[in-house]
Design an enzyme around this catalytic site. Structure first.
Site, PDB file in Angstrom:
ATOM      1  N   ASP A 216       0.820  -1.332   0.142  1.00 19.87           N
ATOM      2  CA  ASP A 216       0.062   0.072   0.171  1.00 19.87           C
ATOM      3  C   ASP A 216       0.811   1.262  -0.018  1.00 19.87           C
ATOM      4  O   ASP A 216       0.741   2.157  -0.830  1.00 19.87           O
ATOM      5  CB  ASP A 216      -0.861   0.016   1.166  1.00 19.87           C
ATOM      6  CG  ASP A 216      -1.849   1.187   1.347  1.00 19.87           C
ATOM      7  OD1 ASP A 216      -2.603   1.369   0.218  1.00 19.87           O
ATOM      8  OD2 ASP A 216      -1.972   2.059   2.281  1.00 19.87           O
ATOM      9  N   LYS A 220       1.153   4.227  -3.019  1.00 17.36           N
ATOM     10  CA  LYS A 220       1.156   5.816  -2.729  1.00 17.36           C
ATOM     11  C   LYS A 220       2.405   6.269  -3.196  1.00 17.36           C
ATOM     12  O   LYS A 220       2.428   7.494  -3.867  1.00 17.36           O
ATOM     13  CB  LYS A 220       0.817   5.932  -1.399  1.00 17.36           C
ATOM     14  CG  LYS A 220      -0.532   5.600  -0.923  1.00 17.36           C
ATOM     15  CD  LYS A 220      -0.716   5.672   0.560  1.00 17.36           C
ATOM     16  CE  LYS A 220      -2.292   5.136   1.009  1.00 17.36           C
ATOM     17  NZ  LYS A 220      -2.135   5.116   2.460  1.00 17.36           N
TER      18      LYS A 220
END
Ligand SMILES: NC(=O)c1ccc[n+]([C@@H]2O[C@H](COP(=O)([O-])OP(=O)(O)OC[C@H]3O[C@@H](n4cnc5c(N)ncnc54)[C@H](OP(=O)(O)O)[C@@H]3O)[C@@H](O)[C@H]2O)c1
Length: 355
Positions: A216, A220
């Site tokens: 994750d 980003k």
């Protein structure tokens, strides 16, 4: 009065909070000469249509009157209304919906997404989608992709567009990882105990390995790097996963939970190696000058912004030529339905100003 019609995909945590925030914002919108309605709300199987926009009874109406749908039905419905400013709000995590973004854009819809999938597609597909947006003169906004409601993408874009030289971006990009390492560093608890606490508080995903694998954070980081016009792919991010090899995704979530204490020894030994004024942080870092993207575990001085982080806050440091050694820092809740939905509302207002 400028009218904007929203087609909302996803009425889960973020989507349902978003509807309520839009309904509550009517008066403030009016002050801006803006009228925002949500005439279509959709989950993965059924859709509810209301020409004049949903009201406070949307939940009951959706339950009683929503119908199975195809995407083409929605496009046809919208086109029959001859609305000028139609915006799709993607509050899903669906790859299938993203595969249809081009179709939606070609039909004149703008898109605002909390969904990160489009911005992390393989570079060629991503670049193609950006090209389609340009050709159709449509807008795509996605502030909530990084740091939920925090103005990270907007700030980065604004610096980049003003020709400010950005040299480095680093930070704790997720609320769950922030909580885990802030608590582990501060309190005399084992790593597995802290992980369990984070799960109980609803900070981690149902499978905590989604957070601990670093994927994750890598996503980003990639989104931020692409904002600076780099053509990287997810594979270009060097990720230090915190999941031991024998407990990787090939084992079930249940096995992972049963063996969760296997993680304790390594983290205890890492903690023991810290100096008195240091803490552990799991960070994303993009060294723009060296062109290195990394997700890694580091020791930070307690008095630095990253070291002083509390609770489940996310923190982004942006280093630029003008700011020198003191980075511009953006900090606050980096997850949660309220802040994420507010970020989507804010994107709606920004988009309305542009169209
Ligand atoms: N929660 C946060 O703090 C946060 C922060 C930043 C970004 N985000 C992003 O926001 C998005 C939504 O998160 P969430 O927490 O609200 O998820 P959620 O509670 O799981 O809700 C997802 C919603 O999307 C719907 N959906 C799934 N596939 C669909 C499709 N193909 N077409 C239409 N609707 C579809 C689901 O419908 P069904 O119920 O029928 O499956 C459900 O209503 C995710 O991409 C997430 O990564 C969340």
């Amino acid at each position: 009065m400028k009218k904007v019609q929203l087609i909302l995909f996803g009425i889960g945590n973020v989507g349902s909070t978003f509807i309520n925030q839009i309904l509550e914002a009517k008066e403030i919108f009016k002050q801006q000469n803006l009228a925002v309605e949500i005439p279509v709300i959709v989950n993965s199987t059924t859709a509810f249509f209301k020409d004049e926009g949903v009201d406070q009874s949307w939940k009951a109406n959706f339950k009683d009157f929503s119908l199975p749908y195809r995407l083409e039905d929605i496009v046809q419905f919208v086109q029959s209304k001859k609305w000028k400013n139609v915006v799709v709000i993607d509050a899903t995590a669906s790859k299938q919906l993203v595969a249809n973004y081009t179709f939606l854009v070609e039909n004149g819809f703008h898109i605002i997404a909390a969904n990160k999938v489009a911005n992390t597609l393989a570079y060629e597909e991503y670049a193609y989608f950006k090209e389609v947006l340009k050709e159709n003169n449509t807008h795509f906004l996605y502030e909530t992709n990084v740091g939920a409601g925090l103005p990270v993408i907007e700030t980065l874009k604004s610096l980049y567009n003003s020709a400010e030289k950005i040299t480095k971006i680093r930070g704790v990009f997720s609320g769950s990882l922030s909580y885990i390492f802030n608590t582990f560093s501060e309190e005399d608890k084992s790593f597995s105990k802290v992980l369990t606490l984070a799960k109980e508080k609803g900070f981690t995903e149902p499978d905590p390995r989604t957070d601990l694998s670093g994927t994750d954070v890598a996503r980003k980081l990639l989104i931020l790097a692409r904002e600076l016009q780099f053509s990287y792919n997810l594979e270009d991010v060097k990720v230090k996963s915190l999941v031991p090899f024998h407990l990787t995704a090939t084992t079930s979530v249940t096995t992972f939970q049963e063996k969760i204490t296997d993680l304790d020894e390594e983290f205890e030994s890492l903690k023991a190696k810290l100096n008195e004024n240091e803490v552990l942080r799991y960070i994303g870092e993009f060294d723009v000058e060296q062109e290195v993207l990394e997700v890694k575990l580091v020791s930070e001085q307690k008095q630095n912004p990253l070291g002083a982080l509390q609770g489940a806050d996310a923190l982004f440091e942006i280093y630029t030529e003008s700011y020198g050694n003191q980075p511009l820092v953006i900090q606050g809740a980096g997850a949660g339905a309220k802040v994420t939905a507010r970020g989507l509302v804010s994107d709606v207002v920004k988009l309305a100003e542009r169209i």
